[in-house]
Scaffold this motif. Sequence first.
Motif, short mmCIF file in Angstrom:
data_model
loop_
_atom_site.label_atom_id
_atom_site.label_comp_id
_atom_site.label_asym_id
_atom_site.label_seq_id
_atom_site.Cartn_x
_atom_site.Cartn_y
_atom_site.Cartn_z
N ASN A 82 9.07 14.37 6.53
CA ASN A 82 10.19 14.28 5.60
C ASN A 82 11.34 15.20 5.98
O ASN A 82 12.50 14.89 5.74
CB ASN A 82 9.73 14.58 4.17
CG ASN A 82 9.01 13.41 3.54
OD1 ASN A 82 9.38 12.25 3.77
ND2 ASN A 82 7.99 13.68 2.77
N ASN A 87 -5.03 13.15 -0.59
CA ASN A 87 -5.73 12.75 0.62
C ASN A 87 -7.14 13.33 0.67
O ASN A 87 -8.09 12.67 1.10
CB ASN A 87 -4.95 13.16 1.86
CG ASN A 87 -3.87 12.16 2.22
OD1 ASN A 87 -3.93 11.00 1.84
ND2 ASN A 87 -2.87 12.61 2.96
N TYR A 136 1.04 17.01 -2.05
CA TYR A 136 0.83 16.01 -1.00
C TYR A 136 -0.47 16.23 -0.23
O TYR A 136 -0.70 15.58 0.79
CB TYR A 136 2.00 16.06 0.00
CG TYR A 136 3.26 15.35 -0.44
CD1 TYR A 136 3.34 14.71 -1.67
CD2 TYR A 136 4.37 15.32 0.40
CE1 TYR A 136 4.50 14.07 -2.05
CE2 TYR A 136 5.53 14.66 0.02
CZ TYR A 136 5.59 14.04 -1.21
OH TYR A 136 6.73 13.39 -1.58
N ASN A 145 13.39 12.81 -1.32
CA ASN A 145 12.59 11.59 -1.32
C ASN A 145 12.96 10.79 -2.56
O ASN A 145 13.38 11.34 -3.58
CB ASN A 145 11.10 11.91 -1.41
CG ASN A 145 10.64 13.00 -0.47
OD1 ASN A 145 11.25 14.05 -0.39
ND2 ASN A 145 9.57 12.73 0.23
N TYR A 200 9.04 4.30 6.92
CA TYR A 200 8.57 5.11 5.79
C TYR A 200 8.14 4.28 4.58
O TYR A 200 8.37 4.66 3.44
CB TYR A 200 9.65 6.11 5.39
CG TYR A 200 9.86 7.18 6.44
CD1 TYR A 200 8.93 8.19 6.60
CD2 TYR A 200 10.97 7.15 7.27
CE1 TYR A 200 9.11 9.16 7.57
CE2 TYR A 200 11.16 8.13 8.24
CZ TYR A 200 10.22 9.13 8.38
OH TYR A 200 10.39 10.09 9.34
N ASN A 249 5.78 3.17 1.77
CA ASN A 249 4.71 3.84 1.04
C ASN A 249 3.50 2.92 0.96
O ASN A 249 3.64 1.73 0.66
CB ASN A 249 5.17 4.23 -0.36
CG ASN A 249 6.01 5.49 -0.38
OD1 ASN A 249 5.84 6.34 -1.23
ND2 ASN A 249 6.94 5.62 0.56
N TYR A 281 3.48 10.40 7.46
CA TYR A 281 2.79 11.53 6.83
C TYR A 281 1.28 11.34 6.90
O TYR A 281 0.52 12.29 7.15
CB TYR A 281 3.23 11.70 5.37
CG TYR A 281 2.54 12.88 4.71
CD1 TYR A 281 2.99 14.18 4.95
CD2 TYR A 281 1.44 12.71 3.89
CE1 TYR A 281 2.36 15.28 4.38
CE2 TYR A 281 0.79 13.79 3.32
CZ TYR A 281 1.25 15.08 3.57
OH TYR A 281 0.60 16.16 3.02
N GLN A 333 2.17 8.17 -0.26
CA GLN A 333 2.66 8.62 1.04
C GLN A 333 3.08 7.47 1.94
O GLN A 333 2.72 6.31 1.71
CB GLN A 333 1.55 9.41 1.74
CG GLN A 333 0.33 8.57 2.11
CD GLN A 333 -0.85 9.42 2.54
OE1 GLN A 333 -0.70 10.42 3.24
NE2 GLN A 333 -2.04 9.03 2.13
N HIS A 334 3.84 7.84 2.98
CA HIS A 334 4.22 6.86 4.00
C HIS A 334 3.36 7.07 5.23
O HIS A 334 2.60 8.04 5.35
CB HIS A 334 5.71 6.95 4.32
CG HIS A 334 6.22 8.34 4.58
ND1 HIS A 334 5.71 9.16 5.57
CD2 HIS A 334 7.20 9.05 3.97
CE1 HIS A 334 6.36 10.31 5.57
NE2 HIS A 334 7.26 10.27 4.61
#
Length: 282
Positions: free
Chosen positions: A151, A83, A79, A209, A238, A240, A101, A97-98
């Motif tokens: 999460n 990014n 995760y 998840n 949440y 995505n 996050y 991701q949501h």
Amino acid sequence: MKKRFIAVLLTAALTLGVLTGCGNDSSASNANDSSASNESKGTITVAASSTPHAEILEEAKPILAEQGWDLQITIFDDYVQPNNVVESGEFDANYFQHIPYLNSFNEEFGTHLVNAAGIHYEPFGIYPGQKNDLSTIEEGDVIAVPNDTTNEARALLLLQDNGIITLKNSSLEATVNDISENPYNVEILELEAAQVPRVKDEVAFVVLNGNYALEAGFSVGKDSIAYETSDSEAATTYVNVIAVKEGNESNDGIKALIEVLKSDAITDYINNTYDGAVIPFN
């Protein structure tokens, strides 16, 4: 008579030349039109989790190709790197991701990533490990949950909703330190999200998840013991998203990608493929 015959031949030759010339112009025009319709518009690079994100992108790939876009998908199993590579400009976008996050990541690492569009929602669920019924929970049972901030809170709230624990801070920032009542004295095993499904045979229950539940072979509709309802706060929080570096939200490639991902074709694909584990976000 001879002069008249020569004149006729010259006229015929000129006429044929004109007709041939028109034919060549028409062919060139048709070729140019064909070339224009297949003209490449560029490449869109997206970092993604394997399930369901990369699978959904693969479904979108041929649709984008028809529009002249080359969608290149790279799968990551963590995760953090998805990014980092968008922040650095190595990739155009990511899809894994949501929003909570994303916001948490920006705050912690000083990145400049933004939500370009919400695509789908994945219900969080409690799944069987060594046990398959919450009524059989016993003193000291172990329940595995993801350890990343947003999460983990989501997992703990779901456990609270099902009477396993009580939290003094029932928010999306809750941690194990916020557990105020633990009547079964359960042990909350905090693991990196990708590791949670791998310990399902070693613990009583796992809280997963949606994408990791799919990877573990679970069906939300058939295997989950409990899961977030569609009208829950989590369902709206949440979602995505397609994330991009700030300032790139209106790039032509990003706009084309989002339009396809929110199309009827992709909506139908999601609904027909994931048995309720993935829900299109409208």
